[in-house]
Structures are given as structure tokens and as C-alpha cells.
Design a protein around this motif. Sequence first.
Motif, PDB file in Angstrom:
ATOM      1  N   ILE A  20      90.299  72.656  43.806  1.00 44.57           N
ATOM      2  CA  ILE A  20      89.203  71.945  43.145  1.00 44.57           C
ATOM      3  C   ILE A  20      88.263  71.423  44.227  1.00 44.57           C
ATOM      4  O   ILE A  20      88.702  70.741  45.148  1.00 44.57           O
ATOM      5  CB  ILE A  20      89.747  70.753  42.321  1.00 44.57           C
ATOM      6  CG1 ILE A  20      90.799  71.229  41.311  1.00 44.57           C
ATOM      7  CG2 ILE A  20      88.608  69.992  41.644  1.00 44.57           C
ATOM      8  CD1 ILE A  20      91.633  70.112  40.712  1.00 44.57           C
ATOM      9  N   HIS A  47      82.033  67.709  43.801  1.00 45.42           N
ATOM     10  CA  HIS A  47      80.675  67.456  44.278  1.00 45.42           C
ATOM     11  C   HIS A  47      80.200  66.108  43.743  1.00 45.42           C
ATOM     12  O   HIS A  47      80.636  65.675  42.686  1.00 45.42           O
ATOM     13  CB  HIS A  47      79.718  68.551  43.772  1.00 45.42           C
ATOM     14  CG  HIS A  47      80.049  69.915  44.272  1.00 45.42           C
ATOM     15  ND1 HIS A  47      79.380  70.500  45.302  1.00 45.42           N
ATOM     16  CD2 HIS A  47      80.989  70.808  43.871  1.00 45.42           C
ATOM     17  CE1 HIS A  47      79.879  71.705  45.528  1.00 45.42           C
ATOM     18  NE2 HIS A  47      80.855  71.912  44.669  1.00 45.42           N
ATOM     19  N   THR A  68      81.509  67.403  50.265  1.00 48.55           N
ATOM     20  CA  THR A  68      82.377  67.572  49.096  1.00 48.55           C
ATOM     21  C   THR A  68      83.804  67.184  49.468  1.00 48.55           C
ATOM     22  O   THR A  68      84.110  66.909  50.623  1.00 48.55           O
ATOM     23  CB  THR A  68      82.352  69.026  48.583  1.00 48.55           C
ATOM     24  OG1 THR A  68      82.841  69.894  49.612  1.00 48.55           O
ATOM     25  CG2 THR A  68      80.945  69.446  48.163  1.00 48.55           C
ATOM     26  N   LYS A 104      87.828  68.608  48.897  1.00 50.24           N
ATOM     27  CA  LYS A 104      88.686  69.714  48.440  1.00 50.24           C
ATOM     28  C   LYS A 104      90.044  69.156  48.043  1.00 50.24           C
ATOM     29  O   LYS A 104      90.661  68.399  48.794  1.00 50.24           O
ATOM     30  CB  LYS A 104      88.860  70.751  49.547  1.00 50.24           C
ATOM     31  CG  LYS A 104      89.782  71.904  49.136  1.00 50.24           C
ATOM     32  CD  LYS A 104      89.800  73.012  50.157  1.00 50.24           C
ATOM     33  CE  LYS A 104      90.935  72.798  51.113  1.00 50.24           C
ATOM     34  NZ  LYS A 104      91.125  73.960  52.026  1.00 50.24           N
ATOM     35  N   LYS A 109      87.297  64.135  37.121  1.00 45.54           N
ATOM     36  CA  LYS A 109      85.918  64.283  36.623  1.00 45.54           C
ATOM     37  C   LYS A 109      85.296  62.919  36.312  1.00 45.54           C
ATOM     38  O   LYS A 109      84.121  62.683  36.585  1.00 45.54           O
ATOM     39  CB  LYS A 109      85.935  65.137  35.343  1.00 45.54           C
ATOM     40  CG  LYS A 109      84.924  66.233  35.316  1.00 45.54           C
ATOM     41  CD  LYS A 109      85.030  67.008  34.017  1.00 45.54           C
ATOM     42  CE  LYS A 109      85.471  68.405  34.323  1.00 45.54           C
ATOM     43  NZ  LYS A 109      85.510  69.276  33.168  1.00 45.54           N
ATOM     44  N   ASN A 117      80.061  67.576  39.697  1.00 47.15           N
ATOM     45  CA  ASN A 117      80.533  68.921  39.381  1.00 47.15           C
ATOM     46  C   ASN A 117      81.901  69.142  40.011  1.00 47.15           C
ATOM     47  O   ASN A 117      82.178  68.636  41.096  1.00 47.15           O
ATOM     48  CB  ASN A 117      79.542  69.969  39.924  1.00 47.15           C
ATOM     49  CG  ASN A 117      79.907  71.378  39.519  1.00 47.15           C
ATOM     50  OD1 ASN A 117      80.325  71.625  38.398  1.00 47.15           O
ATOM     51  ND2 ASN A 117      79.764  72.313  40.440  1.00 47.15           N
ATOM     52  N   ARG A 144      84.290  72.457  40.987  1.00 47.27           N
ATOM     53  CA  ARG A 144      84.456  73.909  41.066  1.00 47.27           C
ATOM     54  C   ARG A 144      85.960  74.159  41.162  1.00 47.27           C
ATOM     55  O   ARG A 144      86.613  73.676  42.084  1.00 47.27           O
ATOM     56  CB  ARG A 144      83.713  74.452  42.296  1.00 47.27           C
ATOM     57  CG  ARG A 144      83.301  75.888  42.147  1.00 47.27           C
ATOM     58  CD  ARG A 144      82.368  76.347  43.252  1.00 47.27           C
ATOM     59  NE  ARG A 144      83.108  76.486  44.505  1.00 47.27           N
ATOM     60  CZ  ARG A 144      82.762  75.908  45.641  1.00 47.27           C
ATOM     61  NH1 ARG A 144      81.702  75.150  45.720  1.00 47.27           N
ATOM     62  NH2 ARG A 144      83.494  76.096  46.723  1.00 47.27           N
ATOM     63  N   ILE A 145      86.505  74.889  40.197  1.00 47.44           N
ATOM     64  CA  ILE A 145      87.959  75.043  40.080  1.00 47.44           C
ATOM     65  C   ILE A 145      88.323  76.522  40.123  1.00 47.44           C
ATOM     66  O   ILE A 145      87.704  77.336  39.444  1.00 47.44           O
ATOM     67  CB  ILE A 145      88.471  74.426  38.760  1.00 47.44           C
ATOM     68  CG1 ILE A 145      88.094  72.948  38.688  1.00 47.44           C
ATOM     69  CG2 ILE A 145      89.982  74.622  38.617  1.00 47.44           C
ATOM     70  CD1 ILE A 145      88.326  72.309  37.340  1.00 47.44           C
ATOM     71  N   GLU A 146      89.320  76.838  40.944  1.00 51.63           N
ATOM     72  CA  GLU A 146      89.860  78.198  40.935  1.00 51.63           C
ATOM     73  C   GLU A 146      91.378  78.132  41.023  1.00 51.63           C
ATOM     74  O   GLU A 146      91.935  77.212  41.610  1.00 51.63           O
ATOM     75  CB  GLU A 146      89.274  79.053  42.056  1.00 51.63           C
ATOM     76  CG  GLU A 146      89.654  78.647  43.447  1.00 51.63           C
ATOM     77  CD  GLU A 146      89.002  79.523  44.500  1.00 51.63           C
ATOM     78  OE1 GLU A 146      89.713  80.370  45.084  1.00 51.63           O
ATOM     79  OE2 GLU A 146      87.807  79.352  44.754  1.00 51.63           O
TER      80      GLU A 146
END
Length: 91
Positions: free
Chosen positions: A8, A11, A43, A45, A63, A74, A76-78
Amino acid sequence: MEPHCLKIIAHGLVQGVGFRYGTLQIANRLTITGTVQNLSDGTVKIIAEGNHPNLKEFIHLIKAGPTPFAHVTNLRIEELPPQHYQLFMIK
């Protein structure tokens, strides 16, 4: 059951506001393992590993901002292969 593992990238106003420590507290409460670290681009991580319901709640709380001073714009998730962390730590 194999744990799920997520990378994750958070931002927003996420450095210098206790974000990593707040993330550690949330992870410990939800039995999430992994790491959290500031990146040079401003950011944060997070590598988060755990069961699906706990990861879903973890993402919701991140969040919302793990501290009153953080402001997440924001995530960003993978998905990653399981890393088999034993605990959650700040890098």
C-alpha cells in the motif's frame, strides 16, 4: 490458510504527522504483520499481511488517517505473494 499480503502506498499528508506509529498501532490491534516506511517522494509504503477481513478493516482505517493530523488523499494497493512476516515494524 495462507495470509494475504498487500503493498500500500499512501499519498497525502502522511509524513511528519505520526502516520507510521499510528499505522503500527492499527496493525497490532488487527494482528496485521509487515512494515511501514517513509519514502523519499513524500509517500508512505506499507506492506501488510493478514487475513482478508482484517486487511479490509486495516485499509479502511488507514484511508481515514491513522492519526488526527494525517490526511490521506489516495491509497495505491497491489497484491504481493505472502512474505510471512512475524510482526509489524516501522522501518
